[in-house]
Design an enzyme around this catalytic site. Structure first.
Site, PDB file in Angstrom:
ATOM      1  N   GLY A   1       0.653  -1.280   0.085  1.00 36.79           N
ATOM      2  CA  GLY A   1      -0.093   0.028  -0.147  1.00 36.79           C
ATOM      3  C   GLY A   1       0.968   1.241   0.033  1.00 36.79           C
ATOM      4  O   GLY A   1       2.255   1.284   0.360  1.00 36.79           O
TER       5      GLY A   1
ATOM      6  N   GLN B   1       3.250   9.859   1.995  1.00 36.80           N
ATOM      7  CA  GLN B   1       4.415   8.857   1.775  1.00 36.80           C
ATOM      8  C   GLN B   1       5.204   9.386   0.385  1.00 36.80           C
ATOM      9  O   GLN B   1       6.433   8.998   0.626  1.00 36.80           O
ATOM     10  CB  GLN B   1       4.211   7.394   1.570  1.00 36.80           C
ATOM     11  CG  GLN B   1       3.655   6.970   2.944  1.00 36.80           C
ATOM     12  CD  GLN B   1       3.471   5.258   2.933  1.00 36.80           C
ATOM     13  OE1 GLN B   1       2.664   4.964   2.433  1.00 36.80           O
ATOM     14  NE2 GLN B   1       4.710   4.788   3.308  1.00 36.80           N
TER      15      GLN B   1
ATOM     16  N   CYS C   1       6.425  -0.492   7.032  1.00 39.74           N
ATOM     17  CA  CYS C   1       5.923   0.452   6.414  1.00 39.74           C
ATOM     18  C   CYS C   1       7.092   0.949   5.534  1.00 39.74           C
ATOM     19  O   CYS C   1       8.351   1.174   6.000  1.00 39.74           O
ATOM     20  CB  CYS C   1       5.525   1.570   7.327  1.00 39.74           C
ATOM     21  SG  CYS C   1       4.975   3.287   6.655  1.00 39.74           S
ATOM     22  N   LEU C   2       6.954   1.698   4.119  1.00 38.25           N
ATOM     23  CA  LEU C   2       8.045   2.142   3.415  1.00 38.25           C
ATOM     24  C   LEU C   2       8.547   3.322   4.145  1.00 38.25           C
ATOM     25  O   LEU C   2       9.701   3.700   3.900  1.00 38.25           O
ATOM     26  CB  LEU C   2       7.474   2.722   2.006  1.00 38.25           C
ATOM     27  CG  LEU C   2       6.885   1.400   1.146  1.00 38.25           C
ATOM     28  CD1 LEU C   2       6.550   1.757  -0.178  1.00 38.25           C
ATOM     29  CD2 LEU C   2       7.758   0.192   1.336  1.00 38.25           C
TER      30      LEU C   2
ATOM     31  N   HIS D   1      -4.019   0.717   7.822  1.00 40.32           N
ATOM     32  CA  HIS D   1      -2.761   1.311   7.726  1.00 40.32           C
ATOM     33  C   HIS D   1      -2.516   2.421   6.821  1.00 40.32           C
ATOM     34  O   HIS D   1      -2.098   3.450   7.109  1.00 40.32           O
ATOM     35  CB  HIS D   1      -1.664   0.186   7.337  1.00 40.32           C
ATOM     36  CG  HIS D   1      -0.076   0.610   7.180  1.00 40.32           C
ATOM     37  ND1 HIS D   1       0.720   0.211   8.109  1.00 40.32           N
ATOM     38  CD2 HIS D   1       0.391   1.586   6.419  1.00 40.32           C
ATOM     39  CE1 HIS D   1       1.944   0.648   8.064  1.00 40.32           C
ATOM     40  NE2 HIS D   1       1.511   1.509   6.791  1.00 40.32           N
ATOM     41  N   GLU D   2      -3.224   2.401   5.579  1.00 43.91           N
ATOM     42  CA  GLU D   2      -2.927   3.661   4.867  1.00 43.91           C
ATOM     43  C   GLU D   2      -3.902   4.709   5.238  1.00 43.91           C
ATOM     44  O   GLU D   2      -3.547   6.022   5.018  1.00 43.91           O
ATOM     45  CB  GLU D   2      -3.327   3.113   3.240  1.00 43.91           C
ATOM     46  CG  GLU D   2      -2.563   1.946   2.884  1.00 43.91           C
ATOM     47  CD  GLU D   2      -0.830   2.300   2.601  1.00 43.91           C
ATOM     48  OE1 GLU D   2      -0.858   3.565   2.760  1.00 43.91           O
ATOM     49  OE2 GLU D   2      -0.180   1.431   3.247  1.00 43.91           O
TER      50      GLU D   2
ATOM     51  N   HIS E   1      -2.305   6.808   7.621  1.00 47.08           N
ATOM     52  CA  HIS E   1      -1.280   7.677   6.953  1.00 47.08           C
ATOM     53  C   HIS E   1      -1.994   9.153   6.526  1.00 47.08           C
ATOM     54  O   HIS E   1      -1.309  10.142   6.617  1.00 47.08           O
ATOM     55  CB  HIS E   1      -0.665   7.215   5.648  1.00 47.08           C
ATOM     56  CG  HIS E   1       0.514   6.398   5.902  1.00 47.08           C
ATOM     57  ND1 HIS E   1       1.705   6.783   6.533  1.00 47.08           N
ATOM     58  CD2 HIS E   1       0.741   4.989   5.419  1.00 47.08           C
ATOM     59  CE1 HIS E   1       2.668   5.867   6.827  1.00 47.08           C
ATOM     60  NE2 HIS E   1       1.978   4.695   6.018  1.00 47.08           N
TER      61      HIS E   1
HETATM   62 ZN    ZN Z   1       3.029   2.836   5.949  1.00 47.80          ZN
END
Ligand code: ZN
Length: 178
Positions: free
Chosen positions: A48, A53, A101-102, A143-144, A147
């Site tokens: 995702g 991000q 997470c990226l 999770h997204e 963000h």
């Molecule tokens: Zn993330």
């Protein structure tokens, strides 16, 4: 085009993302952005990605799972675009599983999430969609969505006891992973 990923500490990750004007969704510029976000997610083996991000304060999230080396056991999920999403629990069941997470590179931790959620959003064609998701898909959505509220998975961990680097995850935790 592959976009630069914002990492923890960058203020954009801690801002509440701005809603997207629906009339913008079908514009070529916006469609290019969706394509770039999808390409960036693939490049970094994400399941995702949310606009903050890639340094953009906008309520956009993409999800896709297709044989992902970071999540080898995850079920396949076709590309899902969520714009201005609203997410709420569908039931009271909570389950814990590992998340990374990226923007929190190389780390993983156990995060409790609603097992099942109800989602309302605009998709990449500016159509209103409403659906229910459960399990891993519901987890990635939460999770997204976090963000877009300026939150990361660390904020959702009960405590930091299970926070681990990826190498140590593989060495000490993966074998205990249900
Ligand atoms: Zn993330």
């Amino acid at each position: 085009m592959i976009l630069k990923v914002a990492r923890l500490g960058h203020p954009v990750l801690r801002m509440k993302a701005k809603p997207v004007p629906v009339a913008k969704i079908r514009t070529p510029q916006f469609q290019t952005l969706l394509g770039d976000m999808a390409q960036t997610m693939r490049e970094y083996d994400g399941v995702g990605i949310a606009a903050p991000q890639v340094h953009l304060s906008a309520q956009i999230a993409l999800i896709r799972v297709d044989r992902n080396p970071r999540y080898p056991r995850a079920p396949k999920i076709p590309l899902t675009v969520l714009i201005n999403p609203k997410v709420r629990p569908a039931g009271r069941e909570v389950e814990k599983d590992w998340e990374g997470c990226l923007s929190v590179e190389g780390m993983r931790g156990l995060v409790p999430r609603w097992r099942s959620v109800e989602v309302e959003a605009y998709n990449g064609n500016a159509r209103r969609v409403r659906f229910r998701a459960r399990g891993f898909f519901a987890r990635v959505i939460q999770h997204e969505w976090d963000h877009l509220q300026g939150k990361v998975f660390l904020d959702r961990m009960k405590d930091l006891f299970t926070l681990t680097h990826l190498t140590e995850y593989a060495r000490y935790w993966a074998k205990h992973d249900g």
